[in-house]
Each structure stands twice: as structure tokens, then as C-alpha cells.
Scaffold this motif. Structure first.
Motif, PDB file in Angstrom:
ATOM      1  N   ALA A  50    -168.701 -11.983 -57.215  1.00 20.04           N
ATOM      2  CA  ALA A  50    -169.439 -12.281 -58.448  1.00 20.04           C
ATOM      3  C   ALA A  50    -170.243 -13.569 -58.314  1.00 20.04           C
ATOM      4  N   VAL A  51    -169.666 -14.566 -57.677  1.00 16.74           N
ATOM      5  CA  VAL A  51    -170.403 -15.806 -57.439  1.00 16.74           C
ATOM      6  C   VAL A  51    -171.605 -15.537 -56.542  1.00 16.74           C
ATOM      7  N   LEU A  52    -171.429 -14.683 -55.525  1.00 19.19           N
ATOM      8  CA  LEU A  52    -172.542 -14.316 -54.644  1.00 19.19           C
ATOM      9  C   LEU A  52    -173.642 -13.602 -55.418  1.00 19.19           C
ATOM     10  N   LEU A 146    -170.101  -1.720 -48.128  1.00 20.61           N
ATOM     11  CA  LEU A 146    -169.740  -1.466 -49.519  1.00 20.61           C
ATOM     12  C   LEU A 146    -170.029  -2.681 -50.390  1.00 20.61           C
ATOM     13  N   VAL A 147    -169.682  -3.851 -49.912  1.00 18.28           N
ATOM     14  CA  VAL A 147    -169.981  -5.070 -50.668  1.00 18.28           C
ATOM     15  C   VAL A 147    -171.491  -5.234 -50.838  1.00 18.28           C
ATOM     16  N   ASP A 148    -172.255  -4.928 -49.789  1.00 19.93           N
ATOM     17  CA  ASP A 148    -173.712  -5.017 -49.879  1.00 19.93           C
ATOM     18  C   ASP A 148    -174.257  -4.027 -50.909  1.00 19.93           C
ATOM     19  N   LEU A 149    -173.673  -2.820 -50.971  1.00 19.25           N
ATOM     20  CA  LEU A 149    -174.108  -1.847 -51.975  1.00 19.25           C
ATOM     21  C   LEU A 149    -173.821  -2.342 -53.388  1.00 19.25           C
ATOM     22  N   VAL A 150    -172.667  -2.967 -53.570  1.00 18.55           N
ATOM     23  CA  VAL A 150    -172.325  -3.489 -54.893  1.00 18.55           C
ATOM     24  C   VAL A 150    -173.295  -4.596 -55.298  1.00 18.55           C
ATOM     25  N   VAL A 151    -173.630  -5.472 -54.370  1.00 22.55           N
ATOM     26  CA  VAL A 151    -174.556  -6.559 -54.683  1.00 22.55           C
ATOM     27  C   VAL A 151    -175.943  -6.004 -54.992  1.00 22.55           C
ATOM     28  N   ARG A 152    -176.409  -5.045 -54.194  1.00 23.89           N
ATOM     29  CA  ARG A 152    -177.738  -4.481 -54.417  1.00 23.89           C
ATOM     30  C   ARG A 152    -177.797  -3.610 -55.660  1.00 23.89           C
ATOM     31  N   SER A 153    -176.631  -3.145 -56.135  1.00 29.97           N
ATOM     32  CA  SER A 153    -176.635  -2.328 -57.341  1.00 29.97           C
ATOM     33  C   SER A 153    -177.107  -3.103 -58.557  1.00 29.97           C
ATOM     34  N   TYR A 154    -177.016  -4.434 -58.531  1.00 34.94           N
ATOM     35  CA  TYR A 154    -177.475  -5.238 -59.665  1.00 34.94           C
ATOM     36  C   TYR A 154    -178.994  -5.298 -59.739  1.00 34.94           C
TER      37      TYR A 154
END
Length: 260
Positions: A50-52, A146-154
Motif C-alpha cells: 500500500a505504501v508502494l 502478482l504484486v506488479d498486477l495489483v499495483v498496476r490495477s490502480y
């Protein structure tokens, strides 16, 4: 503002709001959703990501916590996170399907074990293939993707407009059939040999009715199954890499609608 005259730090409220989508993805996604991963670790990872997200993507958070619009926005965030994790979880169900097929053909379908990751009973061969798929997923940096997908989803589905379309939800539901297709293809090398063996044993039992089929067929099926599994393991490992790539690609195309 929290409402009712109460206040909260804006940065803390923004981080908690972003953690909803990240935490929902971790609840549904493979590896992160395992019971062996402590809850404190999941919360810490969600907070770090979330901080990222807050440092790389502008996120509009609701002004008031106790408001109907805020509850709707939180539900939408949880839906996006669960969809990302669910698509990957569908792909990870393929080894369990393959284990049912292989175990039933070998005659050891009754050999079930308690999976320490999910806490449920699963076939021994399916559990072995699931562990192998998990190790390949980690070795291919699937957790980082997966983490990259979550970040890019925003950026693809920003908060406030993050409801998935009806077509996306339909495609995600139809993707559930991929688990059966991938499981069948994963079990095909061993399953074909065991099918040929069963045909041969059927012809032998017809030609020699006095032969005790259970005393001969079960040991032979078990031996051929173990040997064929050892021989076909490299090819099965290659196809498991395809399953991982297909799952990650489906998570991007189905949930994020091809966002770059």
C-alpha cells in the motif's frame, strides 16, 4: 474525517483504504492464501505494498469513513482484489484435477492427505503436483508479477470507478473451465499409459477368467503409474510453467482488461 466529529490522519486512512484491494488479492491468490502464512505477515505485506502504491500512483480516497459511498468503494476494492486472486487460484486447481485422474487410474484414489497449505483433504498425487507448481511459481517470480498486477490495477481500475463490468465477470466465471482442461492435459502422459494398461488387463482377464485381476492388476497399475510419472515429470513440469503463464496472463486480460 471519520464522521461523528472524529478525525483520522489522511495518510493512515489512505493506506488502510489501499490495503483493502491488496489484502483481498492475498486472501484469494495462491501461495499468499496458504494457512501456513501467518496473518501478521499478510497484513505487513499489504501495508508495505500500500505504501508502494501511494508513492507511485495517485489514489483518491473517500473523505468520510462512515458513509454509504465509502462502504460501496470498499466493496468495489475487495471485488477487484478477489478477482485477481481467484483467476490465479483457478489455474492452481489444475494439479488437483490431474491428481484425481492419475490416482484413480493407478488405483490409489483413496490415498488422501491433509494439505497443510489449505487445511483440506486432497489426493496424495495432487498434493505432490501442487507443491511442484508452487515451487515453479516462486522460481518464475510469479509472486512478484502478482504484486506488479495489483499495483498496476490502480491505474487500470482506479478507486471510485473500480467495479468490474458484466463481461469481465462472465469471462472470469468461464475461465473456471481452464482448471479442468489444464488438469486433463497435465495428466495426459501418465493417464494415457494407464489407460493402455487397463485395456491390456481387460483383455487378459477375458482370456484368463481364473486370473485374480485385483491381485495382479493393482500392483501392476501402481508400478506402471510410478514409473510413468517419473518419466513424464519433466514434460509435466514444462506444462506447469505454461499453466503459470496462462494464469498470470488471464489475471491481466480478464481483470485489468489488457491494461499496460
Amino acid at each position: 474525517m471519520l464522521g461523528f466529529g472524529l478525525a483520522i490522519e489522511p495518510q493512515l486512512w489512505a493506506m488502510i483504504f489501499v490495503m483493502v484491494r491488496v489484502g483481498a488479492a492475498f486472501v484469494a491468490a495462491p501461495v499468499f492464501s496458504n494457512v501456513s502464512v501467518p496473518l501478521t505477515v499478510r497484513v505487513a505485506l499489504s501495508g508495505a505494498i500500500a505504501v508502494l502504491v501511494l508513492g507511485t500512483t495517485p489514489v483518491q480516497v473517500p473523505q468520510s469513513v462512515f458513509a454509504l459511498a465509502t462502504f460501496v468503494a470498499v466493496a468495489a476494492e475487495a471485488l477487484v482484489g478477489l478477482a485477481l486472486g481467484f483467476v490465479l487460484q483457478v489455474a492452481f486447481a489444475a494439479p488437483l484435477v490431474a491428481g484425481e485422474i492419475i490416482g484413480g487410474s493407478m488405483g490409489i484414489g483413496f490415498a488422501n492427505m491433509i494439505d497443510p497449505n489449505s487445511g483440506r483433504s486432497s489426493p496424495a498425487i495432487g498434493q505432490f503436483l501442487s507443491i511442484l507448481l508452487t515451487l515453479l511459481f516462486l522460481s518464475l517470480d510469479g509472486h512478484l508479477v502478482l504484486v506488479d498486477l495489483v499495483v498496476r490495477s490502480y491505474r487500470a481500475l482506479p478507486p471510485g470507478a473500480s467495479w468490474l463490468a458484466a463481461d469481465q465477470l462472465r469471462d472470469i466465471a468461464l475461465f473456471g473451465g481452464y482448471a479442468f482442461l489444464a488438469g486433463l492435459l497435465l495428466a495426459l502422459p501418465v493417464g494415457f499409459l494407464l489407460l493402455c494398461l487397463n485395456l491390456v488387463m481387460g483383455m487378459v482377464s477375458r482370456s484368463a477368467p481364473s486370473l485374480n485381476l485385483f491381485a495382479v492388476g493393482l500392483p501392476v497399475s501402481l508400478a506402471v503409474g510410478v514409473v510413468s510419472l517419473a518419466i513424464a515429470l519433466p514434460a509435466m513440469g514444462d506444462y506447469m510453467q505454461v499453466i503459470i503463464r496462462e494464469g498470470l496472463a488471464a489475471a491481466q486480460s480478464l481483470v485489468l482488461a489488457g491494461a499496460r
